[in-house]
Design a protein around this motif. Structure first.
Motif, short mmCIF file in Angstrom:
data_model
loop_
_atom_site.label_atom_id
_atom_site.label_comp_id
_atom_site.label_asym_id
_atom_site.label_seq_id
_atom_site.Cartn_x
_atom_site.Cartn_y
_atom_site.Cartn_z
N GLN A 1 6.29 -24.12 -2.52
CA GLN A 1 6.28 -22.91 -3.34
C GLN A 1 7.70 -22.48 -3.69
O GLN A 1 7.95 -21.98 -4.79
CB GLN A 1 5.55 -21.80 -2.60
N VAL B 1 6.27 -17.97 2.11
CA VAL B 1 5.99 -19.10 1.22
C VAL B 1 6.51 -20.37 1.87
O VAL B 1 7.43 -20.34 2.70
CB VAL B 1 6.64 -18.90 -0.16
N MET C 1 3.00 -17.96 -6.72
CA MET C 1 2.94 -17.61 -5.32
C MET C 1 1.91 -16.53 -5.01
O MET C 1 2.01 -15.81 -4.04
CB MET C 1 4.33 -17.12 -4.86
#
Length: 248
Positions: free
Chosen positions: A50, A46, A28
Motif C-alpha cells: 500500500q 498500511v 488505502m
C-alpha cells in the motif's frame, strides 16, 4: 496485472475533480480519512504494498502539479515522468487521466504532500527519493526554473526535509545551487570538514539510501534505477573528495 495496473485500479473510484486525498484514500480505504479526523499518523496502518501504491500516486499527482508550476507542461516533462516509472502501454491512458486532472493547476498540492509525509513518517530517505523523482521531471527540459525550485522547496519543507537535502539532489545532478555543485555539497558537508566527518556523512548516506533498504521501506521497485543513479553520484562524490585530499 502490472504494478501500474494495480495502482490505477486502486484509484479507479476516485471522482475526478474531487480532493486529492481521495486518490490515496481510494488505494488505502479510509486510512487517510482516519488520519484527517485524528491528526495521528499512527491511525494509518498500511503495509509495504500500500505504501508503494501511495508513493506511485504521489509521483503522478505532485509531478503533474510541479510540471504545471512554471506555467506549462512540456512534452519533455511528460516523457520524464514516464522515465521515472516505466509505464506499460496498457496502463498509460489511465495513468494519464490522473496526471491530466492533477496538472490543471499548481494549487492544492499541500494537503496531499502532508498525507504522504505522515504515511512515510520516520522514513526520510523514502521521502527524499520522492523529491528526487520530482526533480527528475523538473530537470527534463535541461533546467530547473525558479517556480519549480520553489515548488520542490515547499514539498521538501512539508516532508520535514532540511534545505540541504534539495541542495544535495541538485548537486548530484550537477545543477548549480549558487555555491557550485561540489562533491562536498553532494555529501552535505563543508569543504573544510575533517576527513572523519566526510567519511561519517558518506557512510550514513550510503546506509540510508541503499536500494534494498528503500524498497523495504516502501519505495516501488520501478524507482530503483533513479535511486541507484543517486547512490552512484554519492559514491562518485566521496571518491572525488578522497582524491582531492590525497587519501586515494
Amino acid at each position: 496485472m502490472s504494478f501500474w495496473g494495480k495502482v490505477v485500479g486502486g484509484a479507479a473510484g476516485f471522482a475526478m475533480g474531487g480532493p486529492l486525498g481521495a486518490l490515496i484514500g481510494a488505494v488505502m480505504g479510509h486510512a487517510v480519512d482516519r488520519f484527517n479526523e485524528s491528526g495521528d499518523a499512527t491511525a494509518m496502518p498500511v503495509d509495504r504494498v500500500q505504501r508503494e501504491q501511495a508513493f506511485a500516486i504521489a509521483v503522478i499527482v505532485l509531478g503533474a502539479k510541479m510540471a504545471k508550476a512554471d506555467g506549462q507542461v512540456t512534452r519533455d516533462e511528460i516523457a520524464a515522468f514516464r522515465r521515472v516509472f516505466t509505464v506499460p502501454e496498457s496502463d498509460v491512458g489511465r495513468v494519464a487521466q490522473i496526471f491530466d486532472e492533477a496538472k490543471k493547476d499548481a494549487r492544492g498540492f499541500e494537503p496531499y504532500a502532508r498525507q504522504i509525509a505522515a504515511l512515510f513518517q520516520g522514513r526520510p530517505a523514502v521521502l527524499e527519493e520522492l523529491l528526487n523523482a520530482l526533480l527528475e521531471i523538473a530537470s527534463a527540459d535541461g533546467a530547473v526554473g525558479e517556480a519549480e525550485r520553489r515548488f520542490l522547496g515547499q514539498v521538501a519543507q512539508i516532508f520535514g526535509l532540511e534545505p540541504a537535502v534539495l541542495d544535495r539532489l541538485l548537486a548530484v545532478r550537477g545543477i548549480d545551487i549558487g555555491a557550485a555543485a561540489s562533491p562536498y555539497a553532494v555529501l552535505g558537508v563543508a569543504p573544510d570538514a575533517p576527513l572523519d566527518e566526510v567519511k561519517t556523512a558518506y557512510r550514513r548516506l550510503a546506509r540510508e539510501h541503499h536500494p534494498d533498504r528503500l524498497v523495504a521501506d516502501g519505495l516501488p521497485e520501478e524507482m530503483i534505477q533513479i535511486a541507484t543513479r543517486k547512490i552512484a553520484g554519492i559514491n562518485e562524490a566521496y571518491d572525488r573528495v578522497l582524491r582531492l585530499r590525497g587519501a586515494r
